[in-house]
Design an enzyme around this catalytic site. Structure first.
Site, short mmCIF file in Angstrom:
data_model
loop_
_atom_site.label_atom_id
_atom_site.label_comp_id
_atom_site.label_asym_id
_atom_site.label_seq_id
_atom_site.Cartn_x
_atom_site.Cartn_y
_atom_site.Cartn_z
N SER A 48 -26.67 -94.98 -1.98
CA SER A 48 -27.04 -93.63 -1.57
C SER A 48 -27.63 -92.79 -2.70
O SER A 48 -28.34 -91.82 -2.45
CB SER A 48 -25.81 -92.93 -0.98
OG SER A 48 -24.76 -92.92 -1.92
N THR A 49 -27.36 -93.14 -3.96
CA THR A 49 -27.90 -92.36 -5.08
C THR A 49 -29.35 -92.72 -5.35
O THR A 49 -30.17 -91.87 -5.71
CB THR A 49 -27.03 -92.56 -6.34
OG1 THR A 49 -25.65 -92.48 -5.97
CG2 THR A 49 -27.32 -91.50 -7.37
N ASP A 104 -30.62 -97.95 -10.81
CA ASP A 104 -29.68 -98.40 -9.78
C ASP A 104 -28.41 -97.55 -9.81
O ASP A 104 -28.12 -96.89 -10.81
CB ASP A 104 -29.33 -99.88 -10.01
CG ASP A 104 -28.81 -100.57 -8.75
OD1 ASP A 104 -28.57 -99.87 -7.73
OD2 ASP A 104 -28.64 -101.80 -8.78
N ASP A 107 -20.63 -98.23 -8.69
CA ASP A 107 -19.38 -97.76 -8.09
C ASP A 107 -18.42 -97.24 -9.15
O ASP A 107 -17.58 -96.39 -8.86
CB ASP A 107 -18.75 -98.90 -7.28
CG ASP A 107 -19.69 -99.36 -6.18
OD1 ASP A 107 -20.00 -98.52 -5.32
OD2 ASP A 107 -20.16 -100.51 -6.21
N LYS A 117 -20.30 -102.91 -9.37
CA LYS A 117 -21.31 -102.65 -8.36
C LYS A 117 -21.06 -103.56 -7.16
O LYS A 117 -20.28 -104.49 -7.24
CB LYS A 117 -22.72 -102.90 -8.93
CG LYS A 117 -23.11 -101.86 -9.98
CD LYS A 117 -24.48 -102.10 -10.59
CE LYS A 117 -25.58 -102.32 -9.61
NZ LYS A 117 -25.70 -101.31 -8.56
N GLY A 118 -21.72 -103.25 -6.07
CA GLY A 118 -21.58 -104.09 -4.89
C GLY A 118 -20.89 -103.42 -3.73
O GLY A 118 -20.64 -104.05 -2.70
N GLU A 126 -29.20 -107.05 -7.03
CA GLU A 126 -29.12 -105.99 -8.05
C GLU A 126 -28.98 -106.61 -9.44
O GLU A 126 -29.59 -106.16 -10.40
CB GLU A 126 -27.94 -105.07 -7.78
CG GLU A 126 -28.16 -104.17 -6.59
CD GLU A 126 -26.97 -103.27 -6.29
OE1 GLU A 126 -27.16 -102.29 -5.57
OE2 GLU A 126 -25.87 -103.54 -6.78
N LYS A 144 -17.76 -91.58 -10.44
CA LYS A 144 -17.93 -92.93 -10.97
C LYS A 144 -17.61 -93.04 -12.46
O LYS A 144 -17.59 -94.13 -13.00
CB LYS A 144 -19.38 -93.41 -10.73
CG LYS A 144 -19.96 -93.10 -9.36
CD LYS A 144 -19.22 -93.83 -8.28
CE LYS A 144 -19.80 -93.58 -6.89
NZ LYS A 144 -21.13 -94.08 -6.69
#
Ligand SMILES: O=C[C@H](O)[C@H](O)[C@H](O)COP(=O)(O)O
Length: 289
Positions: A48-49, A104, A107, A117-118, A126, A144
């Site tokens: 979403s970012t 990118d 999380d 991430k993921g 990614e 985060k």
């Protein structure tokens, strides 16, 4: 693509509040700082970012992006690139270090810039796009920011081939991990299936990890999962070594971690985390919207 698509820089920005506003500030600042005028190949991550990374790209003068090919990390970012009228590249063509920069989300990011991430199940591509990037830039919000992985985001996503489900689960249990197969949610019965046709296990280590029958605990200061020396890096290596594991969501020195991460903050500013520097606040007034 058409001029109409690209002329959105003339449009007023949508008013945003809270976390969404923080994400946008981080993304806009990151693009301003790291999209060099000479760039020709750029990676676009997922989540979403990253939506705001593409929004910023779309608002730039056409001359800034017309010579750039954008490489997606999955279905979502492909749609973002195409929808913004930007030139789409094929990740299958990428060689080591070929991308000028990749933007990118993440999380969780620790104080050494290791990431989890993921959360959106896109970790495999990614990581591929990240390792093909000269400069890997993370954009995120204040939730985060972390000192050690697994303190803000509770699990490590692991992408596995479907046939290996039982085997990988048993190996993760042997490491002291608890593997939870990610489900498709309300819109789909059964598992979450990745863009690559695989499954995701979200792995928690509620009591530390186990190596050679010895139970290891998180260190008292909350750093890593190490105890007798089982660090974040070793967890990464041990997960990757399991047959059937395609990739895991720990982005670390051994594959790729960002050179810099930007976190949109609740006060409208951005915090920059960069190797060798203390976290640096950037005031809202300095962010080019
Ligand atoms: O698989 C998804 C990715 O790793 C995302 O970049 C990550 O989950 C962060 O997503 P968001 O920006 O929505 O928090």
């Amino acid at each position: 693509m058409t001029e109409a698509v690209l002329r959105t820089k003339d449009l007023p920005l949508r008013p945003l509040t809270g976390v969404e506003s923080a994400k946008r500030a981080a993304a806009f600042h990151a693009v301003s700082q790291h999209l060099s005028p000479e760039a020709t190949k750029v990676g676009i991550g997922s989540g979403s970012t990253v939506v705001y990374v593409v929004e910023k790209l779309q608002r730039l003068p056409k001359e800034r992006t017309k010579n750039i090919t954008f490489y997606p990390t999955g279905f979502q970012s492909r749609e973002l690139i195409v929808g913004a009228g930007l030139k789409l590249g094929d990740v299958a063509d990428l060689r080591d270090g070929e991308l000028d920069v990749c933007f990118d989300g993440a999380d969780e990011v620790d104080d050494r810039l290791n990431c989890i991430k993921g959360g959106g199940a896109c970790l495999m591509l990614e990581k591929l796009v990240a390792v093909c990037s000269g400069v890997f830039v993370v954009v995120a919000d204040y939730r985060k920011l972390s000192n050690s992985l697994l303190s803000q985001y509770p699990r490590i996503p692991v992408e596995i081939i479907p046939q290996s489900l039982s085997y990988v689960k048993s190996k993760i249990h042997a490491l002291g991990g608890v593997p939870n197969m990610r489900l498709g949610g309300t819109a789909k019965a059964g598992p979450c299936v990745t863009d690559n046709g695989n499954l995701i296990l979200d792995v928690d280590f509620p009591h530390g990890a186990t190596v050679d029958g010895v139970r290891l605990k998180r260190t008292a200061d909350g750093k890593d999962i190490k105890g007798l020396g089982l660090s974040t890096e070793e967890v990464a290596l041990r997960l990757k070594a399991i047959v059937g594991v395609l990739e895991h969501g720990i982005f670390w020195e051994g594959d790729k971690k960002p050179v810099v991460a930007y976190f949109g903050m609740e006060d409208g500013g951005v915090t920059m985390r960069k190797k060798g520097l203390p976290d640096t606040p950037i005031a809202a007034s300095e962010i080019k919207m």
